[in-house]
Motif scaffolding. Structure first.
Motif, PDB file in Angstrom:
ATOM      1  N   ALA A 156       0.830  -1.207   0.000  1.00 23.35           N
ATOM      2  CA  ALA A 156       0.000   0.000   0.000  1.00 23.35           C
ATOM      3  C   ALA A 156       0.865   1.258   0.000  1.00 23.35           C
ATOM      4  O   ALA A 156       0.607   2.200  -0.763  1.00 23.35           O
ATOM      5  N   GLY A 157       1.877   1.279   0.858  1.00 23.54           N
ATOM      6  CA  GLY A 157       2.761   2.435   0.910  1.00 23.54           C
ATOM      7  C   GLY A 157       3.520   2.616  -0.387  1.00 23.54           C
ATOM      8  O   GLY A 157       3.691   3.747  -0.876  1.00 23.54           O
ATOM      9  N   THR A 158       3.987   1.513  -0.964  1.00 25.77           N
ATOM     10  CA  THR A 158       4.708   1.578  -2.232  1.00 25.77           C
ATOM     11  C   THR A 158       3.818   2.113  -3.343  1.00 25.77           C
ATOM     12  O   THR A 158       4.216   2.987  -4.124  1.00 25.77           O
ATOM     13  N   GLU A 159       2.585   1.602  -3.412  1.00 23.00           N
ATOM     14  CA  GLU A 159       1.665   2.037  -4.462  1.00 23.00           C
ATOM     15  C   GLU A 159       1.307   3.510  -4.318  1.00 23.00           C
ATOM     16  O   GLU A 159       1.165   4.232  -5.318  1.00 23.00           O
ATOM     17  N   LEU A 160       1.161   3.976  -3.070  1.00 20.79           N
ATOM     18  CA  LEU A 160       0.838   5.380  -2.856  1.00 20.79           C
ATOM     19  C   LEU A 160       1.951   6.273  -3.390  1.00 20.79           C
ATOM     20  O   LEU A 160       1.690   7.246  -4.114  1.00 20.79           O
ATOM     21  N   LEU A 161       3.195   5.977  -3.042  1.00 14.95           N
ATOM     22  CA  LEU A 161       4.301   6.804  -3.505  1.00 14.95           C
ATOM     23  C   LEU A 161       4.452   6.721  -5.021  1.00 14.95           C
ATOM     24  O   LEU A 161       4.702   7.737  -5.692  1.00 14.95           O
ATOM     25  N   ARG A 162       4.301   5.541  -5.566  1.00 15.52           N
ATOM     26  CA  ARG A 162       4.398   5.374  -7.014  1.00 15.52           C
ATOM     27  C   ARG A 162       3.325   6.186  -7.728  1.00 15.52           C
ATOM     28  O   ARG A 162       3.574   6.794  -8.777  1.00 15.52           O
ATOM     29  N   SER A 163       2.129   6.218  -7.146  1.00 18.64           N
ATOM     30  CA  SER A 163       1.026   6.954  -7.778  1.00 18.64           C
ATOM     31  C   SER A 163       1.280   8.456  -7.784  1.00 18.64           C
ATOM     32  O   SER A 163       0.699   9.186  -8.592  1.00 18.64           O
ATOM     33  N   ARG A 164       2.137   8.923  -6.876  1.00 18.28           N
ATOM     34  CA  ARG A 164       2.482  10.345  -6.801  1.00 18.28           C
ATOM     35  C   ARG A 164       3.721  10.680  -7.637  1.00 18.28           C
ATOM     36  O   ARG A 164       4.215  11.799  -7.586  1.00 18.28           O
ATOM     37  N   GLY A 165       4.238   9.718  -8.353  1.00 18.48           N
ATOM     38  CA  GLY A 165       5.400   9.979  -9.189  1.00 18.48           C
ATOM     39  C   GLY A 165       6.739   9.800  -8.508  1.00 18.48           C
ATOM     40  O   GLY A 165       7.775  10.169  -9.070  1.00 18.48           O
ATOM     41  N   TYR A 166       6.756   9.235  -7.302  1.00 16.13           N
ATOM     42  CA  TYR A 166       8.017   8.985  -6.620  1.00 16.13           C
ATOM     43  C   TYR A 166       8.803   7.890  -7.358  1.00 16.13           C
ATOM     44  O   TYR A 166       8.223   6.911  -7.840  1.00 16.13           O
ATOM     45  N   GLU A 167      10.121   8.062  -7.405  1.00 14.48           N
ATOM     46  CA  GLU A 167      10.990   7.118  -8.080  1.00 14.48           C
ATOM     47  C   GLU A 167      12.005   6.530  -7.106  1.00 14.48           C
ATOM     48  O   GLU A 167      12.278   7.116  -6.053  1.00 14.48           O
ATOM     49  N   VAL A 168      12.557   5.397  -7.467  1.00 15.44           N
ATOM     50  CA  VAL A 168      13.522   4.725  -6.595  1.00 15.44           C
ATOM     51  C   VAL A 168      14.804   5.553  -6.507  1.00 15.44           C
ATOM     52  O   VAL A 168      15.402   5.908  -7.530  1.00 15.44           O
ATOM     53  N   LEU A 169      15.199   5.859  -5.275  1.00 14.97           N
ATOM     54  CA  LEU A 169      16.445   6.572  -5.030  1.00 14.97           C
ATOM     55  C   LEU A 169      17.537   5.612  -4.589  1.00 14.97           C
ATOM     56  O   LEU A 169      18.696   5.728  -5.015  1.00 14.97           O
ATOM     57  N   ALA A 170      17.190   4.651  -3.736  1.00  9.10           N
ATOM     58  CA  ALA A 170      18.197   3.734  -3.199  1.00  9.10           C
ATOM     59  C   ALA A 170      17.492   2.524  -2.594  1.00  9.10           C
ATOM     60  O   ALA A 170      16.272   2.515  -2.398  1.00  9.10           O
ATOM     61  N   LYS A 171      18.296   1.511  -2.278  1.00  9.54           N
ATOM     62  CA  LYS A 171      17.800   0.313  -1.605  1.00  9.54           C
ATOM     63  C   LYS A 171      18.545   0.126  -0.289  1.00  9.54           C
ATOM     64  O   LYS A 171      19.707   0.500  -0.153  1.00  9.54           O
ATOM     65  N   ASN A 172      17.842  -0.458   0.676  1.00  9.71           N
ATOM     66  CA  ASN A 172      18.454  -0.867   1.940  1.00  9.71           C
ATOM     67  C   ASN A 172      18.221  -2.362   2.111  1.00  9.71           C
ATOM     68  O   ASN A 172      17.137  -2.871   1.783  1.00  9.71           O
ATOM     69  N   TRP A 173      19.223  -3.038   2.629  1.00 10.83           N
ATOM     70  CA  TRP A 173      19.087  -4.465   2.905  1.00 10.83           C
ATOM     71  C   TRP A 173      19.391  -4.748   4.365  1.00 10.83           C
ATOM     72  O   TRP A 173      20.391  -4.256   4.903  1.00 10.83           O
ATOM     73  N   GLN A 174      18.526  -5.532   4.984  1.00 14.78           N
ATOM     74  CA  GLN A 174      18.830  -6.029   6.324  1.00 14.78           C
ATOM     75  C   GLN A 174      19.507  -7.389   6.159  1.00 14.78           C
ATOM     76  O   GLN A 174      18.954  -8.309   5.548  1.00 14.78           O
ATOM     77  N   LEU A 175      20.697  -7.501   6.729  1.00 12.86           N
ATOM     78  CA  LEU A 175      21.478  -8.728   6.612  1.00 12.86           C
ATOM     79  C   LEU A 175      21.523  -9.448   7.945  1.00 12.86           C
ATOM     80  O   LEU A 175      21.432  -8.829   9.006  1.00 12.86           O
ATOM     81  N   GLU A 176      21.675 -10.749   7.887  1.00 10.55           N
ATOM     82  CA  GLU A 176      21.744 -11.544   9.109  1.00 10.55           C
ATOM     83  C   GLU A 176      22.823 -12.607   8.988  1.00 10.55           C
ATOM     84  O   GLU A 176      23.198 -13.022   7.886  1.00 10.55           O
ATOM     85  N   MET A 177      23.279 -13.051  10.143  1.00 10.71           N
ATOM     86  CA  MET A 177      24.287 -14.101  10.207  1.00 10.71           C
ATOM     87  C   MET A 177      24.084 -14.867  11.511  1.00 10.71           C
ATOM     88  O   MET A 177      24.016 -14.254  12.580  1.00 10.71           O
ATOM     89  N   PRO A 178      23.954 -16.188  11.467  1.00 10.55           N
ATOM     90  CA  PRO A 178      23.821 -16.956  12.703  1.00 10.55           C
ATOM     91  C   PRO A 178      25.071 -16.812  13.569  1.00 10.55           C
ATOM     92  O   PRO A 178      26.190 -17.001  13.097  1.00 10.55           O
TER      93      PRO A 178
END
Length: 305
Positions: free
Chosen positions: A126-148
């Motif tokens: 829902a949040g993604t679709e709202l921003l996309r509908s307003r013309g927002y574009e991808v600026l960057a990505k974040n990744w959460q990483l894990e390690m046992p």
């Protein structure tokens, strides 16, 4: 002054205060449980967002309530550039998120910026679709990483000594981390802002935060937080001085942090990395894997008036 907010009836809004932190934390926890199945954000993270230097909660934040007083949403905007909006799962579909997005854009225009960025979990359709509908574009990505943590062994490279963070090393740690982050971040934080978001948080765990020295100089650090998730130990920031990279120090710092969290009964070590750092492949070589991701969207802001 804060821009006018047009909410759907019968909801009302006012600026957030630190007294709202417990209720906002409960709201954010509900959002995270719906998306992730667990709560990751600590209450002190909410408080740090509201009290960080550069953000005036009286004009840069809002809490939205239903007629019965129930908190339904909150939003903040920092320096007219970065904003965050969370709507309680039970109150989605009422237009609250759209109204708060309008408000953040108006506030950005009011302070004279021409763009606004927001970070959205990739599971939040829902949040993604709202921003996309307003013309927002991808600026960057974040990744959460894990390690046992059970799979981690410590191999400290020759020439370094490591011990837990000490309060009198705060300024040196700030310099080290901001110097490293200067290679990709658009704005250097002041010491006060950096400290408020990291070592001044109640969840900051100095005893679990290894710092490394070479020749008596601080050259590496992994600053850790003890957050609500009972399974995860969290590294808030990790950095190695540029001239000391490529020698295995980052791996050793993460392994030492993992060992500390394992002693506390944690099962995983986690951290976030940003696409602009180019560090994802490095962390994967260190044995970490991607757990989830978020996207930073940026939209143009029309001038006020």
């Amino acid at each position: 002054m804060a821009p006018h907010l047009v909410l759907p009836e019968p909801f009302t809004a006012r600026p957030a205060t630190t007294a709202d932190v417990p209720a906002v934390h409960a709201l954010v926890g509900a959002v995270e449980r719906e998306l992730l199945g667990r709560t990751e954000t600590g209450a002190d993270g909410i408080e740090a967002s509201l009290t960080r230097p550069g953000l005036d909660a009286a004009v840069d934040s809002l809490v939205v309530h239903a007629p019965d007083g129930q908190l339904t949403a909150w939003a903040w905007i920092n320096r007219g550039r970065r904003a965050q909006i969370d709507v309680a799962p039970a109150f989605r579909g009422h237009g609250i998120g759209s109204a708060l997005l309008d408000w953040t854009e108006a506030r950005a225009a009011e302070v004279g910026t021409d763009w606004l960025a927001q970070n959205v979990d990739d599971k939040d359709r829902a949040g993604t679709e709202l921003l996309r509908s307003r013309g927002y574009e991808v600026l960057a990505k974040n990744w959460q990483l894990e390690m046992p943590v059970a799979e981690v062994s410590v191999e400290l490279p020759e020439g370094f000594t490591v011990r837990p963070f000490q309060p009198d090393e705060a300024r040196a740690a700030y310099q080290l981390i901001e110097d490293a982050f200067d290679e990709w971040q658009p704005r250097r934080k002041s010491y006060e802002e950096w400290a408020r978001l990291s070592i001044e948080r109640a969840s900051f765990a100095p005893a679990l935060s290894p710092v490394a020295f070479a020749g008596g100089e601080l050259v590496g650090a992994a600053l850790c937080l003890d957050l609500p998730d009972p399974d995860d130990g969290y590294v808030e920031q990790v950095a190695v001085r540029k001239d000391q990279r490529g020698r295995g120090l980052a791996r050793a710092l993460l392994a030492i942090a993992a060992r500390g969290f394992r002693a506390q009964g944690k099962h995983n070590l986690t951290l976030w990395t940003h696409s602009d750092t180019g560090a994802l492949a490095m962390y994967e070589r260190l044995g970490m894997s991607v757990r989830r991701s978020t996207t930073v969207y940026r939209g143009r802001v029309r001038a006020a008036g």
